[in-house]
Structure formats: structure tokens, C-alpha cells
Design a protein around this motif. Structure first.
Motif, PDB file in Angstrom:
ATOM      1  N   VAL A  93       8.230   7.041 -19.988  1.00  0.00           N
ATOM      2  CA  VAL A  93       9.395   7.654 -19.347  1.00  0.00           C
ATOM      3  C   VAL A  93       9.072   8.012 -17.898  1.00  0.00           C
ATOM      4  CG1 VAL A  93      10.951   9.647 -19.396  1.00  0.00           C
ATOM      5  CG2 VAL A  93      10.337   8.493 -21.522  1.00  0.00           C
ATOM      6  N   VAL A  94       7.880   8.559 -17.659  1.00  0.00           N
ATOM      7  CA  VAL A  94       7.466   8.901 -16.296  1.00  0.00           C
ATOM      8  C   VAL A  94       7.359   7.638 -15.446  1.00  0.00           C
ATOM      9  CG1 VAL A  94       5.558   9.824 -14.923  1.00  0.00           C
ATOM     10  CG2 VAL A  94       6.336  11.053 -16.941  1.00  0.00           C
ATOM     11  N   ALA A  95       6.790   6.574 -15.997  1.00  0.00           N
ATOM     12  CA  ALA A  95       6.678   5.316 -15.250  1.00  0.00           C
ATOM     13  C   ALA A  95       8.051   4.753 -14.899  1.00  0.00           C
ATOM     14  CB  ALA A  95       5.884   4.299 -16.062  1.00  0.00           C
TER      15      ALA A  95
ATOM     16  N   GLU B 104       0.820  -1.213   0.000  1.00  0.00           N
ATOM     17  CA  GLU B 104       0.000   0.000   0.000  1.00  0.00           C
ATOM     18  C   GLU B 104       0.855   1.263   0.000  1.00  0.00           C
ATOM     19  OE1 GLU B 104       0.427  -1.560   4.172  1.00  0.00           O
ATOM     20  OE2 GLU B 104      -0.366  -2.421   2.343  1.00  0.00           O
ATOM     21  N   VAL B 105       2.016   1.204   0.610  1.00  0.00           N
ATOM     22  CA  VAL B 105       2.924   2.352   0.593  1.00  0.00           C
ATOM     23  C   VAL B 105       3.506   2.539  -0.811  1.00  0.00           C
ATOM     24  CG1 VAL B 105       5.096   3.261   1.507  1.00  0.00           C
ATOM     25  CG2 VAL B 105       3.446   2.208   3.047  1.00  0.00           C
TER      26      VAL B 105
ATOM     27  N   LEU C 152       2.907   5.915  -2.954  1.00  0.00           N
ATOM     28  CA  LEU C 152       4.060   6.678  -3.425  1.00  0.00           C
ATOM     29  C   LEU C 152       4.070   6.778  -4.950  1.00  0.00           C
ATOM     30  CD1 LEU C 152       6.959   5.486  -1.103  1.00  0.00           C
ATOM     31  CD2 LEU C 152       5.890   7.729  -1.163  1.00  0.00           C
ATOM     32  N   THR C 153       3.716   5.695  -5.617  1.00  0.00           N
ATOM     33  CA  THR C 153       3.650   5.708  -7.073  1.00  0.00           C
ATOM     34  C   THR C 153       2.625   6.718  -7.547  1.00  0.00           C
ATOM     35  OG1 THR C 153       4.306   3.387  -7.169  1.00  0.00           O
ATOM     36  CG2 THR C 153       3.229   4.291  -9.115  1.00  0.00           C
ATOM     37  N   LEU C 154       1.454   6.717  -6.906  1.00  0.00           N
ATOM     38  CA  LEU C 154       0.409   7.662  -7.289  1.00  0.00           C
ATOM     39  C   LEU C 154       0.841   9.098  -7.032  1.00  0.00           C
ATOM     40  CD1 LEU C 154      -2.550   8.181  -8.180  1.00  0.00           C
ATOM     41  CD2 LEU C 154      -3.115   8.120  -5.757  1.00  0.00           C
ATOM     42  N   PHE C 155       1.378   9.380  -5.838  1.00  0.00           N
ATOM     43  CA  PHE C 155       1.772  10.744  -5.499  1.00  0.00           C
ATOM     44  C   PHE C 155       2.879  11.257  -6.410  1.00  0.00           C
ATOM     45  CE2 PHE C 155       0.458   9.768  -0.874  1.00  0.00           C
ATOM     46  CZ  PHE C 155      -0.865  10.075  -1.166  1.00  0.00           C
ATOM     47  N   ILE C 156       3.873  10.433  -6.654  1.00  0.00           N
ATOM     48  CA  ILE C 156       4.995  10.866  -7.493  1.00  0.00           C
ATOM     49  C   ILE C 156       4.549  11.069  -8.933  1.00  0.00           C
ATOM     50  CG2 ILE C 156       7.248  10.198  -8.410  1.00  0.00           C
ATOM     51  CD1 ILE C 156       7.647   8.650  -5.731  1.00  0.00           C
TER      52      ILE C 156
ATOM     53  N   PHE D 237      12.897   5.759  -8.903  1.00  0.00           N
ATOM     54  CA  PHE D 237      12.867   6.478  -7.635  1.00  0.00           C
ATOM     55  C   PHE D 237      12.467   5.546  -6.488  1.00  0.00           C
ATOM     56  CE2 PHE D 237      10.594   8.793  -4.351  1.00  0.00           C
ATOM     57  CZ  PHE D 237      11.573   9.686  -3.953  1.00  0.00           C
ATOM     58  N   LEU D 238      11.475   4.698  -6.713  1.00  0.00           N
ATOM     59  CA  LEU D 238      11.050   3.775  -5.653  1.00  0.00           C
ATOM     60  C   LEU D 238      12.160   2.785  -5.301  1.00  0.00           C
ATOM     61  CD1 LEU D 238       7.327   3.012  -6.487  1.00  0.00           C
ATOM     62  CD2 LEU D 238       8.237   4.294  -4.564  1.00  0.00           C
TER      63      LEU D 238
END
Length: 86
Positions: A38-40, A7-8, A12-16, A46-47
């Protein structure tokens, strides 16, 4: 090996992703097609970096970081619920 709870990671994926899309929208750039890939890829990188960074900390601090991120996830979910109820 340390990993964030699912869930974290999802929050984080959604927020970023939404943050990147908002910044690019302010710059007048449409995030569709190849730019979405590219964004994905940037979010995934980043994760992985964040997990390795937190994994290098002591287990007690890892638990604190996960608890804070879980709290952020809950707050984001609550804010989203309030936004949809408007």
C-alpha cells in the motif's frame, strides 16, 4: 511528456517512503507485508501526480524545479554519507 530524472525519482521515492514509515512507526503501525504494498502504491501515485503537476508548468520553471530536486538529492546523499561515517 515530462519526467523527472532517474536519480530524482529514486531520491523522492526513498524520502517519501521513509517519511511514511516514520509517521506510521510513531503511530505504532508496522510497515510490513501488505501494508508495504500500500505504501509503495501511494508513493508511485504521488510521483505520477508530481510529474504531471510539474509537466503543466512552463519549461523554464520545469528546469528550476528539476535543479532544486537534484540539489535536494545531492544534499540527502551527503547527509547519508555523514550519518554512515559516524
Amino acid at each position: 511528456m515530462f519526467q523527472f530524472p532517474l536519480e530524482v525519482k529514486a531520491a523522492l521515492t526513498l524520502f517519501i517512503t521513509q517519511g511514511i514509515k516514520s509517521v506510521l512507526a510513531l503511530a505504532g503501525v508496522d510497515v510490513s507485508g501488505w501494508l508495504a504494498l500500500v505504501v509503495a502504491a501511494a508513493v508511485t501515485a504521488f510521483l505520477l501526480f508530481a510529474e504531471s503537476l510539474v509537466g503543466s508548468l512552463s519549461p523554464a520553471i520545469q528546469q528550476i524545479v528539476v535543479a532544486l530536486l537534484t540539489l535536494l538529492t545531492a544534499a540527502g546523499g551527503y547527509a547519508t554519507l555523514k550519518w554512515f561515517k559516524k
